[in-house]
Write a protein that holds these residues in place. Structure first.
Motif, PDB file in Angstrom:
ATOM      1  N   VAL A  83      54.988  30.714  13.793  1.00  0.00           N
ATOM      2  CA  VAL A  83      54.747  32.026  13.194  1.00  0.00           C
ATOM      3  C   VAL A  83      53.807  32.803  14.098  1.00  0.00           C
ATOM      4  O   VAL A  83      53.037  32.230  14.863  1.00  0.00           O
ATOM      5  N   THR A  84      53.872  34.116  13.976  1.00  0.00           N
ATOM      6  CA  THR A  84      52.976  34.989  14.707  1.00  0.00           C
ATOM      7  C   THR A  84      52.540  36.125  13.791  1.00  0.00           C
ATOM      8  O   THR A  84      53.329  36.619  12.984  1.00  0.00           O
ATOM      9  N   LEU A  85      51.291  36.499  13.883  1.00  0.00           N
ATOM     10  CA  LEU A  85      50.756  37.630  13.129  1.00  0.00           C
ATOM     11  C   LEU A  85      50.748  38.845  14.039  1.00  0.00           C
ATOM     12  O   LEU A  85      50.065  38.852  15.066  1.00  0.00           O
ATOM     13  N   PHE A  86      51.524  39.861  13.681  1.00  0.00           N
ATOM     14  CA  PHE A  86      51.663  41.109  14.432  1.00  0.00           C
ATOM     15  C   PHE A  86      52.130  40.900  15.872  1.00  0.00           C
ATOM     16  O   PHE A  86      52.016  41.797  16.691  1.00  0.00           O
ATOM     17  N   GLY A  87      52.597  39.715  16.213  1.00  0.00           N
ATOM     18  CA  GLY A  87      52.959  39.427  17.594  1.00  0.00           C
ATOM     19  C   GLY A  87      51.739  39.202  18.471  1.00  0.00           C
ATOM     20  O   GLY A  87      51.854  39.070  19.678  1.00  0.00           O
ATOM     21  N   LEU A  88      50.557  39.157  17.873  1.00  0.00           N
ATOM     22  CA  LEU A  88      49.317  39.007  18.632  1.00  0.00           C
ATOM     23  C   LEU A  88      48.743  37.600  18.595  1.00  0.00           C
ATOM     24  O   LEU A  88      48.173  37.126  19.563  1.00  0.00           O
ATOM     25  N   LEU A  89      48.868  36.919  17.469  1.00  0.00           N
ATOM     26  CA  LEU A  89      48.296  35.584  17.295  1.00  0.00           C
ATOM     27  C   LEU A  89      49.419  34.612  16.956  1.00  0.00           C
ATOM     28  O   LEU A  89      50.037  34.719  15.900  1.00  0.00           O
ATOM     29  N   ASP A  90      49.710  33.675  17.855  1.00  0.00           N
ATOM     30  CA  ASP A  90      50.838  32.744  17.702  1.00  0.00           C
ATOM     31  C   ASP A  90      50.347  31.345  17.366  1.00  0.00           C
ATOM     32  O   ASP A  90      49.376  30.870  17.957  1.00  0.00           O
ATOM     33  N   LEU A  91      51.062  30.694  16.462  1.00  0.00           N
ATOM     34  CA  LEU A  91      50.866  29.269  16.187  1.00  0.00           C
ATOM     35  C   LEU A  91      52.249  28.638  16.195  1.00  0.00           C
ATOM     36  O   LEU A  91      53.089  28.960  15.354  1.00  0.00           O
ATOM     37  N   THR A  92      52.505  27.777  17.184  1.00  0.00           N
ATOM     38  CA  THR A  92      53.833  27.187  17.340  1.00  0.00           C
ATOM     39  C   THR A  92      53.737  25.679  17.524  1.00  0.00           C
ATOM     40  O   THR A  92      52.707  25.153  17.921  1.00  0.00           O
ATOM     41  N   GLY A  93      54.842  25.021  17.241  1.00  0.00           N
ATOM     42  CA  GLY A  93      54.953  23.591  17.439  1.00  0.00           C
ATOM     43  C   GLY A  93      56.354  23.252  17.904  1.00  0.00           C
ATOM     44  O   GLY A  93      57.299  23.987  17.634  1.00  0.00           O
ATOM     45  N   GLY A  94      56.475  22.152  18.597  1.00  0.00           N
ATOM     46  CA  GLY A  94      57.777  21.727  19.089  1.00  0.00           C
ATOM     47  C   GLY A  94      57.709  20.321  19.626  1.00  0.00           C
ATOM     48  O   GLY A  94      56.763  19.574  19.356  1.00  0.00           O
ATOM     49  N   TYR A  95      58.703  19.967  20.402  1.00  0.00           N
ATOM     50  CA  TYR A  95      58.776  18.643  21.000  1.00  0.00           C
ATOM     51  C   TYR A  95      59.139  18.807  22.465  1.00  0.00           C
ATOM     52  O   TYR A  95      60.111  19.498  22.795  1.00  0.00           O
ATOM     53  N   ALA A  96      58.381  18.197  23.337  1.00  0.00           N
ATOM     54  CA  ALA A  96      58.610  18.320  24.777  1.00  0.00           C
ATOM     55  C   ALA A  96      59.454  17.168  25.296  1.00  0.00           C
ATOM     56  O   ALA A  96      59.247  16.017  24.926  1.00  0.00           O
ATOM     57  N   PHE A  97      60.390  17.509  26.154  1.00  0.00           N
ATOM     58  CA  PHE A  97      61.251  16.543  26.816  1.00  0.00           C
ATOM     59  C   PHE A  97      60.910  16.549  28.303  1.00  0.00           C
ATOM     60  O   PHE A  97      60.951  17.605  28.933  1.00  0.00           O
ATOM     61  N   PRO A  98      60.553  15.399  28.865  1.00  0.00           N
ATOM     62  CA  PRO A  98      60.176  15.367  30.285  1.00  0.00           C
ATOM     63  C   PRO A  98      61.367  15.668  31.184  1.00  0.00           C
ATOM     64  O   PRO A  98      62.513  15.384  30.846  1.00  0.00           O
ATOM     65  N   ILE A  99      61.071  16.240  32.325  1.00  0.00           N
ATOM     66  CA  ILE A  99      62.092  16.513  33.335  1.00  0.00           C
ATOM     67  C   ILE A  99      62.119  15.316  34.277  1.00  0.00           C
ATOM     68  O   ILE A  99      61.180  15.096  35.030  1.00  0.00           O
TER      69      ILE A  99
END
Length: 162
Positions: free
Chosen positions: A115-131
């Motif tokens: 989610v992001t508030l006004f596009g200014l403050l972001d809080l994100t989560g995900g999963y990283a896959f190594p290259i």
């Protein structure tokens, strides 16, 4: 068969050139925190593209800086985000957006949601896959990916120092 393929390709290119969307672009400076099996500080910039405020596109580049296995390291990071909010007739118009995106470094690729508030403050989560077998100072960067980012429009910075 080749003539049809060529004609279809030419038609798509012609139509895409003729269809010009009126997007506005805004520049932002970003600072933040990223957790990817290690803690990293983040400094960079983003470009925000919007036609209306229901769907917003962002492209960015930054540097992740932190310590991996007791050695200082810097990684380049590229990211692309889509911000969505189709809610109509609200009192505080479009204060939050669903954020869908992906980020990549030379060590991992990570799809993310948040989610992001006004596009200014972001809080994100995900999963990283190594290259491949990429490691940072011997540390494998895969698994949970969490980002907290503050996006500061350059117009705001310019007006602040007037």
């Amino acid at each position: 068969m080749n003539f049809r393929t060529g004609l279809a390709t030419l038609s798509i290119i012609f139509l895409s050139v003729m269809a010009k969307a009126q997007y506005t672009m805004h520049k932002m400076v970003t600072v933040g925190y990223t957790y990817q099996n290690q803690s990293f500080g983040e400094v960079g910039g983003k470009l925000l593209f919007l036609k209306n405020d229901d769907v917003i596109y962002r492209l960015g580049g930054s540097a992740l800086m932190g310590s991996a296995n007791s050695k200082f390291a810097i990684m380049p990071k590229l990211q692309a985000d889509v911000l969505l909010n189709f809610e109509k007739n609200v009192d505080f118009y479009h204060s939050y957006y669903l954020l869908l995106g992906a980020e990549g470094t030379n060590k991992y690729i990570a799809p993310k949601i948040g989610v992001t508030l006004f596009g200014l403050l972001d809080l994100t989560g995900g999963y990283a896959f190594p290259i491949g077998d990429a490691r940072l100072n011997g540390k494998e960067l895969k698994g949970l990916n969490v980002n907290f980012t503050l996006n500061i429009p350059t117009v705001f910075i310019h007006d602040m120092f007037k």
